[in-house]
Motif scaffolding. Structure first.
Motif, mmCIF file in Angstrom:
data_model
loop_
_atom_site.group_PDB
_atom_site.id
_atom_site.type_symbol
_atom_site.label_atom_id
_atom_site.label_comp_id
_atom_site.label_asym_id
_atom_site.label_seq_id
_atom_site.Cartn_x
_atom_site.Cartn_y
_atom_site.Cartn_z
ATOM 1 N N LEU A 152 1.864 -17.516 -2.581
ATOM 2 C CA LEU A 152 2.423 -16.580 -2.960
ATOM 3 C C LEU A 152 2.865 -15.441 -1.727
ATOM 4 C CD1 LEU A 152 3.706 -14.515 -5.116
ATOM 5 C CD2 LEU A 152 1.294 -13.791 -5.488
ATOM 6 N N ASP A 153 4.198 -15.147 -1.557
ATOM 7 C CA ASP A 153 4.738 -14.417 -0.515
ATOM 8 C C ASP A 153 5.316 -13.158 -1.056
ATOM 9 O OD1 ASP A 153 6.070 -17.278 0.676
ATOM 10 O OD2 ASP A 153 4.243 -16.207 1.574
ATOM 11 N N ILE A 154 4.751 -12.128 -0.615
ATOM 12 C CA ILE A 154 5.133 -10.851 -0.800
ATOM 13 C C ILE A 154 5.861 -10.203 0.166
ATOM 14 C CG2 ILE A 154 4.902 -8.465 -2.134
ATOM 15 C CD1 ILE A 154 2.483 -9.650 -3.035
ATOM 16 N N ARG A 155 7.374 -9.947 0.217
ATOM 17 C CA ARG A 155 8.277 -9.703 1.454
ATOM 18 C C ARG A 155 7.969 -8.254 1.976
ATOM 19 N NH1 ARG A 155 13.906 -12.417 0.628
ATOM 20 N NH2 ARG A 155 13.879 -10.627 -1.287
ATOM 21 N N LEU B 51 3.187 0.168 -3.446
ATOM 22 C CA LEU B 51 2.136 0.584 -3.799
ATOM 23 C C LEU B 51 1.892 -0.091 -5.237
ATOM 24 C CD1 LEU B 51 2.118 4.304 -2.711
ATOM 25 C CD2 LEU B 51 0.980 2.266 -1.638
ATOM 26 N N GLY B 52 3.002 -0.280 -5.982
ATOM 27 C CA GLY B 52 2.769 -0.749 -7.169
ATOM 28 C C GLY B 52 2.600 -2.387 -7.275
ATOM 29 N N ASP B 53 2.910 -2.973 -6.083
ATOM 30 C CA ASP B 53 2.161 -4.245 -6.236
ATOM 31 C C ASP B 53 0.669 -4.629 -5.944
ATOM 32 O OD1 ASP B 53 5.180 -4.940 -4.110
ATOM 33 O OD2 ASP B 53 5.094 -4.967 -6.516
ATOM 34 N N ALA B 54 -0.098 -3.549 -5.738
ATOM 35 C CA ALA B 54 -1.386 -3.497 -5.925
ATOM 36 C C ALA B 54 -1.811 -4.152 -7.335
ATOM 37 C CB ALA B 54 -1.885 -2.294 -5.372
ATOM 38 N N SER C 196 -4.722 -4.985 -2.022
ATOM 39 C CA SER C 196 -4.732 -3.623 -2.036
ATOM 40 C C SER C 196 -3.466 -3.304 -1.031
ATOM 41 C CB SER C 196 -5.899 -2.923 -1.523
ATOM 42 O OG SER C 196 -6.783 -3.185 -2.564
ATOM 43 N N VAL C 197 -2.774 -2.286 -1.412
ATOM 44 C CA VAL C 197 -1.646 -1.910 -0.669
ATOM 45 C C VAL C 197 -1.889 -0.478 -0.028
ATOM 46 C CG1 VAL C 197 0.978 -1.698 -0.372
ATOM 47 C CG2 VAL C 197 -0.005 -3.435 -1.968
ATOM 48 N N LEU C 198 -1.921 -0.099 1.133
ATOM 49 C CA LEU C 198 -2.125 1.091 1.741
ATOM 50 C C LEU C 198 -0.792 1.815 2.130
ATOM 51 C CD1 LEU C 198 -5.646 0.265 3.656
ATOM 52 C CD2 LEU C 198 -5.042 1.098 1.337
#
Lengths: 117, 115
Positions: free
Chosen positions: B76-79, B83-86, B113-115
């Motif tokens: 799974l790649d998140i390009r 913050l909402g993808d945490a 977690s997305v900082l």
């Protein structure tokens, strides 16, 4: 479109008492219904499924579920709860005959089951 | 005897920095799924592969991509993570023999977690 509702965020039961976790569903055609359990820091584990036939389905760890077509429900039950049953429980549905087995399941938001000693 | 393995268990990334989550399976199943599970919400199907055929859910954002180089692995790649993808990302497999009563086998998930 298919959907699943689990009306209770949390269910508290004393050890040794019977438990019920509620689930209702909505599909256009015949439903295929599943229950999964998720323990902390673990993936979802399959408990049981209803496809056709007997409305009462028996699964792992002494759990069973009752399919009720008129009420579109598939409640999870156990006659005598154990502390170790405490976990997050998910109900899921797939519409029978819709695209075959590759289609993913639609899940409810889950119910925390807490068994008190 | 882990059958669906997700690495890492916890992943921290920065806002906008691409990130890849991994899933492998020893079941030789035809189908691999990716679900996104946010706190107190139902797992939401993002997409799945039936062998090499990619099937995207209609409401999956373009920011999410997937690769399946062989039967055993799926990524799974998140390009550009926001913050909402945490969330917890769950990988699952099934045989995919066109029986709609099949159960899914899940990995333990990767908590992003997305900082």
């Amino acid at each position: 479109a298919q959907s699943v509702a689990q009306p209770e965020d949390q269910v508290n039961v004393a050890e040794g008492n019977p438990l019920t976790v509620k689930c209702t569903y909505s599909v256009s055609g015949n439903p295929y219904l599943f229950w999964y359990v998720q323990y902390p820091n673990r993936g979802l584990q399959f408990l049981l499924k209803y496809i056709t036939g007997d409305n009462l389905v028996k699964g792992s760890y002494g759990f069973e579920a009752e399919f009720n077509k008129s009420q579109t429900s598939f409640h999870l039950k156990k006659p005598s709860a154990l502390v170790s049953d405490s976990a997050l429980y998910f109900c899921a549905v797939r519409e029978g005959g819709s695209g075959g087995g590759a289609d993913g399941l639609t899940f409810g938001k889950g119910t925390h089951l807490i068994i008190q000693p | 005897d882990a059958m669906v393995i997700q690495n890492p268990r916890y992943q921290v990334t920065q806002f906008g920095k691409p990130v890849t989550l991994s899933c492998s399976q020893t079941l030789n199943h035809n189908v691999m799924y990716w679900y996104q599970q946010k706190s107190s919400q139902a797992p939401k199907l993002l997409f799945h592969y039936y062998d090499k055929d990619f099937n995207n859910e209609a409401d999956t954002p373009d920011n999410f991509q997937s690769r399946r180089p062989n039967t055993s692995f799926c990524f799974l790649d998140i390009r550009s993570p926001g913050l909402g993808d945490a969330a917890m990302y769950l990988c699952a497999t099934s045989r995919g023999d066109r029986a709609t009563n099949e159960k899914l086998f899940f990995g333990s998930g990767t908590q992003l977690s997305v900082l």
